[in-house]
Every structure is written in C-alpha cells, then in structure tokens.
Design an enzyme around this catalytic site. Structure first.
Site, PDB file in Angstrom:
ATOM      1  N   ASP A 210       0.853  -1.186   0.000  1.00  7.64           N
ATOM      2  CA  ASP A 210       0.000   0.000   0.000  1.00  7.64           C
ATOM      3  C   ASP A 210       0.891   1.238   0.000  1.00  7.64           C
ATOM      4  O   ASP A 210       1.203   1.784   1.056  1.00  7.64           O
ATOM      5  CB  ASP A 210      -0.889   0.031   1.248  1.00  7.64           C
ATOM      6  CG  ASP A 210      -1.865  -1.129   1.311  1.00  7.64           C
ATOM      7  OD1 ASP A 210      -2.927  -1.029   0.701  1.00  7.64           O
ATOM      8  OD2 ASP A 210      -1.552  -2.129   1.998  1.00  7.64           O
TER       9      ASP A 210
ATOM     10  N   HIS B 176     -11.622  -0.988  10.048  1.00  5.65           N
ATOM     11  CA  HIS B 176     -10.646  -1.809  10.764  1.00  5.65           C
ATOM     12  C   HIS B 176     -11.203  -2.270  12.107  1.00  5.65           C
ATOM     13  O   HIS B 176     -10.803  -3.312  12.627  1.00  5.65           O
ATOM     14  CB  HIS B 176      -9.352  -1.022  10.997  1.00  5.65           C
ATOM     15  CG  HIS B 176      -8.586  -0.735   9.756  1.00  5.65           C
ATOM     16  ND1 HIS B 176      -8.857   0.337   8.940  1.00  5.65           N
ATOM     17  CD2 HIS B 176      -7.552  -1.401   9.172  1.00  5.65           C
ATOM     18  CE1 HIS B 176      -8.026   0.341   7.915  1.00  5.65           C
ATOM     19  NE2 HIS B 176      -7.226  -0.706   8.028  1.00  5.65           N
TER      20      HIS B 176
ATOM     21  N   LYS C 251      -9.563   1.380  -4.985  1.00 15.84           N
ATOM     22  CA  LYS C 251     -10.206   0.938  -3.756  1.00 15.84           C
ATOM     23  C   LYS C 251     -10.976   2.101  -3.135  1.00 15.84           C
ATOM     24  O   LYS C 251     -10.676   3.258  -3.422  1.00 15.84           O
ATOM     25  CB  LYS C 251      -9.182   0.350  -2.779  1.00 15.84           C
ATOM     26  CG  LYS C 251      -8.066   1.308  -2.333  1.00 15.84           C
ATOM     27  CD  LYS C 251      -7.018   0.574  -1.515  1.00 15.84           C
ATOM     28  CE  LYS C 251      -5.998   1.515  -0.940  1.00 15.84           C
ATOM     29  NZ  LYS C 251      -4.888   0.850  -0.247  1.00 15.84           N
ATOM     30  N   HIS C 252     -12.010   1.827  -2.350  1.00 23.58           N
ATOM     31  CA  HIS C 252     -12.513   0.560  -1.834  1.00 23.58           C
ATOM     32  C   HIS C 252     -13.954   0.411  -2.336  1.00 23.58           C
ATOM     33  O   HIS C 252     -14.837   1.111  -1.837  1.00 23.58           O
ATOM     34  CB  HIS C 252     -12.498   0.537  -0.312  1.00 23.58           C
ATOM     35  CG  HIS C 252     -11.176   0.913   0.295  1.00 23.58           C
ATOM     36  ND1 HIS C 252     -10.750   2.224   0.435  1.00 23.58           N
ATOM     37  CD2 HIS C 252     -10.180   0.133   0.812  1.00 23.58           C
ATOM     38  CE1 HIS C 252      -9.557   2.245   1.018  1.00 23.58           C
ATOM     39  NE2 HIS C 252      -9.186   0.985   1.254  1.00 23.58           N
TER      40      HIS C 252
ATOM     41  N   ARG D  57      -6.930  10.477   2.241  1.00 24.12           N
ATOM     42  CA  ARG D  57      -6.589   9.404   1.304  1.00 24.12           C
ATOM     43  C   ARG D  57      -7.426   9.522   0.030  1.00 24.12           C
ATOM     44  O   ARG D  57      -7.085   8.912  -0.988  1.00 24.12           O
ATOM     45  CB  ARG D  57      -6.814   8.048   1.967  1.00 24.12           C
ATOM     46  CG  ARG D  57      -5.927   7.798   3.178  1.00 24.12           C
ATOM     47  CD  ARG D  57      -6.382   6.569   3.950  1.00 24.12           C
ATOM     48  NE  ARG D  57      -6.205   5.357   3.174  1.00 24.12           N
ATOM     49  CZ  ARG D  57      -6.771   4.175   3.489  1.00 24.12           C
ATOM     50  NH1 ARG D  57      -7.578   4.112   4.549  1.00 24.12           N
ATOM     51  NH2 ARG D  57      -6.557   3.121   2.754  1.00 24.12           N
TER      52      ARG D  57
ATOM     53  N   ASP E  33     -10.397  -6.430   0.605  1.00 22.62           N
ATOM     54  CA  ASP E  33      -9.595  -5.734   1.602  1.00 22.62           C
ATOM     55  C   ASP E  33      -9.185  -6.782   2.640  1.00 22.62           C
ATOM     56  O   ASP E  33      -9.649  -7.938   2.607  1.00 22.62           O
ATOM     57  CB  ASP E  33     -10.405  -4.600   2.237  1.00 22.62           C
ATOM     58  CG  ASP E  33      -9.514  -3.499   2.812  1.00 22.62           C
ATOM     59  OD1 ASP E  33      -8.307  -3.720   2.975  1.00 22.62           O
ATOM     60  OD2 ASP E  33     -10.040  -2.410   3.113  1.00 22.62           O
TER      61      ASP E  33
ATOM     62  N   ARG F 261       4.135   2.523   2.949  1.00 22.58           N
ATOM     63  CA  ARG F 261       4.841   1.421   3.612  1.00 22.58           C
ATOM     64  C   ARG F 261       6.355   1.572   3.477  1.00 22.58           C
ATOM     65  O   ARG F 261       7.115   0.976   4.237  1.00 22.58           O
ATOM     66  CB  ARG F 261       4.419   0.073   3.010  1.00 22.58           C
ATOM     67  CG  ARG F 261       2.919  -0.169   2.971  1.00 22.58           C
ATOM     68  CD  ARG F 261       2.233   0.012   4.295  1.00 22.58           C
ATOM     69  NE  ARG F 261       0.829  -0.371   4.241  1.00 22.58           N
ATOM     70  CZ  ARG F 261      -0.098   0.036   5.095  1.00 22.58           C
ATOM     71  NH1 ARG F 261       0.233   0.867   6.076  1.00 22.58           N
ATOM     72  NH2 ARG F 261      -1.340  -0.367   4.977  1.00 22.58           N
TER      73      ARG F 261
END
Length: 597
Positions: free
Chosen positions: A134, A247, A234-235, A203, A320, A142
């Site tokens: 990601d 999450h 996404k998403h 984002r 996901d 990352r």
C-alpha cells in the site's frame, strides 16, 4: 518448471528455464501468435485444486528476510520463515508492511523480493509471486525515505493537476518495480463526502466525483502505462461517507441507489474504462445495493451483480484485508473466506486464520458449494496479471541498481515541485503571511515528532531560530502549558494539528483544540496548520491564520516553509467543503476556496 513455462517451452522452444535460477539471464515472453490467454489456460490445466486455491490467497510474513525465523510466523502459519510460508501455501500474492518489520530499506526490499521469488520458484508449482504493498503516498506509505515521497491524494486534489498526479504515480510505480513490487494497492477512488470519515479523509482526492474520477484515471495510467505495474482502485463500492473505521467496526453507507450512482460509482466506472487491472472491495454495508446486511466483500449482488455485471469489470477483484474487524463481525473466519469467493472475489487478502480458511475453500469446492469453474476463472485472472506485469518471465530485480532508480535527485525534485502546488491558505485575516526575511524566533508545536522537527529544520534553513515542543495527538495539560509558555517567549508560533476534529478516541481532538485555543489566547502571532484533514479549522474558528497541507511528510513541510516565507505563493484550492462544526450541511469554507498573494 511451471505449467506456464512448460507450455511456452513446449510450444515455442524458448530457453526460459534459466529464469528459475536467481541471477540468471531471463528470456523474453513468448511472441505471438501464442496469446497470454492461451498460456494461462494451458497452465491452469496443469494445476491441482490446492495449487489453484493457493493462487487465490495473498499472504504476508513477519520480518525483513525470507530465511529468518520469526515466532510470530510460527503462531500464524505453523512455519517460521517467510520462505517456508511460500512453500507451504504457494500463494498467488504477497504484501509488504513496514509495521510488520518487512521494510528497512529499498535495497533490503529488493533482496527480500528476490528471496521470496526464489522460494516460489522452488515449489512444485514454480510460479512467481505478485508482490504488492500500500504505497498510496501521503499518510499511507509502507516505504519511506529514501524512496520518493509525495503529498498524497488530497494534496493532488488541491492542485487540480492530473498531469502531476500521473507523474507521481509513474515515479512511485517505477520505484516499487525496482524493489520487486509489481502491484500497488492504489489509487484510493473513494469520494470523501463526510468530514467525519475516520478512515479515508485525505486518502481521497476530493469530495467531488468528477475530480476524483479524473485523478483516479491519471494515476491508473501512471502506474500501469508509465511504470508497468498493477494499479488497484479501492474501496469498492465506495468508502467515502462513513463515520466508522472498518478496521474496527462494520460501517453502513446509507446512500440511495441514485446517490451511489452520482457520488460513489463514477470514479470506479472511470477506472474501469481506463483499464484498471484490479479493484479492492470494501468491508461496508450498502443497503441500497444489497439489503442483506452483508459487507460488500461478502456480497454477490455487489461484487458479481454490480461490479461485474453492471459496470462490466473484467479484471482482478481482491478483498480488503480479511483480518479487519468489519468483515469478521457477522461470520466466522472459515465462512468469511468461502463467502468472499462466492460473492465474486478472486483473491483473499491477509486471511487471519490461513490454515482454517484455506481448508474451508478447498472443502467448499469439493462439496460443490463453490464451482471449480469459478475457481478456474479467478485463477485465470491471477495468471493473466502475472503475465501482463511481467513477473512470470522476469521475477528478479537487481538490488545493486536501487540507488539509480529509487529516490533519485530528479525524482525528489519533481516531487517537491508537485507538492509545492498543493499548500492551501484558508485564512490570513491578520495578514501575518508571508513572513518577512527578518530574523525571528519561531516555536513549532503540535502533532508529530518527525513532522514538527522537519518543519523546524526547514524554517531554520531560512534564518529562523526555532524551538520544537511536540505535543502529540492528545496533548496533556502539562504539554499544553509548556507550549503556551514557550509561545510567549517566541515571536511566532506554528501549531500543527492532525485530525483535531476527531474526538472519538480518548478525546485527542478536543485536547488539540484546547492547545490551539490556549495558544491563541497568548495574543502572540499564531499560525495554525492542518497537516492531515483540512477540516480542523471548524473547531477553532477564532484562528486568524490557517493553512492545510494534506500530508505531514518532510516534502510537505518544506512546501509549507516556502509558503510561510513567501518564496512561493499558495496555489492550492480546497478539494472538499469544510463544514461548520456540528452542521455538516453548512459549509464554513467551500470547495475551491483558497487564498494567495
């Protein structure tokens, strides 16, 4: 040799066996008239059911070295090293995380990628992995410096410059490819129409569906056409209007079908028209698309009915992360894996109970609950993407070339120029900006150990005497008092806020709001900067000077310093409405607002 390679050698006499040995010369893909579809179809015929199911899993392992044991891997997979995880499951994909000790440097990642590919090619299947991560840029990355950093999606939205968005994706994609990463789980195509959205926010490119669509298409082209890696929108079907973080909880999007068509669908339709390789599902409930209460990841009406049927998407559908709470709320892990495939997912990302979920999918196929024809269709898509992104014939990268490909001076300079265009001046009522070149003492306070120091460094380069008093996301009363005391001893205070609107978790936003208000009460010059969501100003409207950077990396802080000192004029325009606190329907500052000089 893999079934794909056996077919290529048998049909065309290509000497590609050497590609199985690290460091060996690699032949080019087989020429026409043999097509990728023919190659993939032939390969499929040589795979066992377990081989096929393995290709439908995307796994990770703890640690930065494929040969190094880690007890956390043993607990999750029953084997200790990443190489053993590859050997056990023969997964189709792999994902890197900095938070799971995968990343120490770009050169290390290139070596790690080669180790994983060698492990994959030593299995009986001999199929390389599609390695992903990601690297959205902005607040979700990352791989940090020395890899090139950008401002992120909402920063691009503030510039309105699709050419720059494409350039950024191209640079990011080429750097990932040099590290052995052939798929980026980007761009985020969600339309952030909810200022209280805790998980998307910056984002997203914007709250405007047209702007999000244009930027999404630009980045798809940058990743796929310019860099030659897979992009992932996404998403789906759109995570931009939620107040819950998937999450931790299962969000519901209460858009009517007409609202979904107008707000959420356009960016995914645009991505599909642009040839997007992959789309990631969302763990969200959308009753207007499926009234069952199942999250989209487990919804056949949404994935097969809407995404495949209505939107005509032919590429790869990946879930996901299945370790997220939202998708695990209603069913057990085994059932989640089976239902995701039944719904239409081709690949399962990050299964939290891999042995249980792998067996559940195999058993579901053997029992007839999932047809092997559907499995074949999914695996065919996986194989076709391996052929398209070149990993089948060139699985290895050269770590020695990282310095010439990742974080080059040219790429860093380009990134700085792009981010410079994004800083948005929302308020300048006291005409405090731009600062003169006179020597002055500046306090940098607020959120972010690295971010406050990065800004202080940039200001020091411009002749300021700086003091840093980092207070965190939930500053204590003592930290606030200390910052106020230091502000009184300085000429100017720059306070950085990060989601100061968010008061849901231990009230951190409220404490940031108190910090700003107490600093303003000193009567000194205070410049407030939102380094994440631009919405913070609604909670301290008395602040006379307010800017938004949409990101907190060093590149964004350098752009901010340039604006503060008048080296560049602020040109960013709000890509979202900033609503009045407690009144989401009333804009405090409208989409398109932005001051300059």
């Amino acid at each position: 040799m893999s079934a794909l390679r056996r077919f290529a050698v048998g049909s065309l006499g290509l000497a590609i066996i050497g590609a199985l040995v690290p460091g060996s010369a690699v032949s080019a893909p087989p020429p026409e008239p043999v097509t990728n579809l023919q190659l993939a179809t032939k390969a499929l015929q040589g795979m066992t059911l377990e081989d096929k199911i393995g290709q439908m899993f995307v796994l990770f392992a703890y640690g930065p070295d494929a040969s190094k044991p880690d007890a956390r891997n043993t607990a999750l997979y029953g084997v200790a090293t990443p190489a053993e995880v590859v050997a056990k499951y023969k997964p189709g994909g792999w994902i890197y995380f900095n938070a799971r000790d995968n990343v120490t440097s770009p050169t290390q990642l290139a070596t790690y990628s080669n180790q994983l590919q060698a492990a994959a090619l030593k299995t009986g299947l001999h199929l390389p992995l599609t390695i992903a991560t990601d690297q959205e840029q902005g607040v979700v990355v990352r791989i940090g410096p020395p890899a090139t950093q950008f401002g992120g999606n909402m920063a691009h939205g503030a510039t309105r410059d699709t050419k720059d968005a494409r350039t950024a994706a191209g640079i990011t994609g080429r750097e990932l490819k040099a590290m052995g990463i052939r798929q980026d789980y980007a761009p985020v195509a969600d339309v952030n129409v909810n200022a209280l959205n805790p998980v998307i926010g910056v984002r997203s490119f914007s709250s405007d569906p047209k702007l999000v669509s244009d930027m999404t298409v630009a980045q798809v082209r940058g990743y796929q056409e310019d860099a030659g890696i897979m992009a992932t929108a996404k998403h789906f079907p759109g995570h931009g209007d939620t107040v819950d973080d998937s999450h931790n909880a299962l969000p519901t999007i209460n858009h009517t079908r007409a609202q979904w068509d107008a707000i959420d669908a356009p960016s995914f339709k645009a991505a599909i028209k642009a040839g997007i390789d992959s789309i990631m599902t969302a763990h969200i409930v959308v009753p207007s698309l499926d009234p069952s209460g199942d999250p989209a990841t487990l919804s056949k009406p949404i994935l097969t009915g809407v995404l495949r049927g209505e939107l005509g998407f032919k590429g790869l559908v990946i879930t996901d992360a299945l370790e997220m709470a939202a998708v695990r709320a209603k069913y057990g892990d085994a059932e989640v894996a089976v239902r995701a495939i039944e719904a239409g997912a081709d690949q399962l990302l990050l299964p939290p109970a891999p042995d249980v979920q792998f067996k559940a999918v195999v058993d579901a196929v053997k029992s007839g609950r999932i047809s092997e024809r559907q499995v074949n269709e999914s695996v065919l898509r996986v194989l076709l993407m391996k052929l398209k992104n070149g990993v089948l014939f060139q699985p290895y990268v050269d770590p020695a070339k990282i310095a010439t490909k990742v974080g080059t001076p040219a790429s860093l300079a380009t990134a700085q120029k792009i981010v410079d265009k994004s800083v948005t001046l929302v308020k300048n009522d006291a005409k405090a900006l731009p600062l003169t070149k006179d020597p002055r003492k500046i306090l940098v306070t607020g959120w972010g150990v690295t971010t406050t120091q990065s800004l202080a460094n940039s200001l020091t380069k411009r002749g300021a005497t700086t003091t840093v008093a980092q207070t965190g996301a939930a500053p204590t009363d003592a930290a606030i008092a200390d910052a106020v005391s230091k502000a009184q001893a300085n000429d100017v205070t720059v306070v950085l806020t990060q989601k100061a609107w968010d008061t849901k978790v231990v009230d951190p936003g409220a404490k940031q709001q108190k910090l700003v208000k107490d600093l303003l009460a000193t009567g000194k010059t205070v410049i407030v900067v939102a380094v994440r969501d631009p919405y913070d100003i609604a909670y301290f409207t008395a602040a006379p000077t307010y800017l938004a950077t949409y990101g907190y990396a060093a590149v964004s802080m350098e752009s901010l310093a340039k604006v503060l000192y008048g080296e560049i004029a602020p040109t960013g325009k709000l890509p979202v409405d900033i609503p009045v606190a407690g009144d989401p329907a009333t804009p405090l500052y409208k989409f398109g607002h932005g001051l300059s000089w």
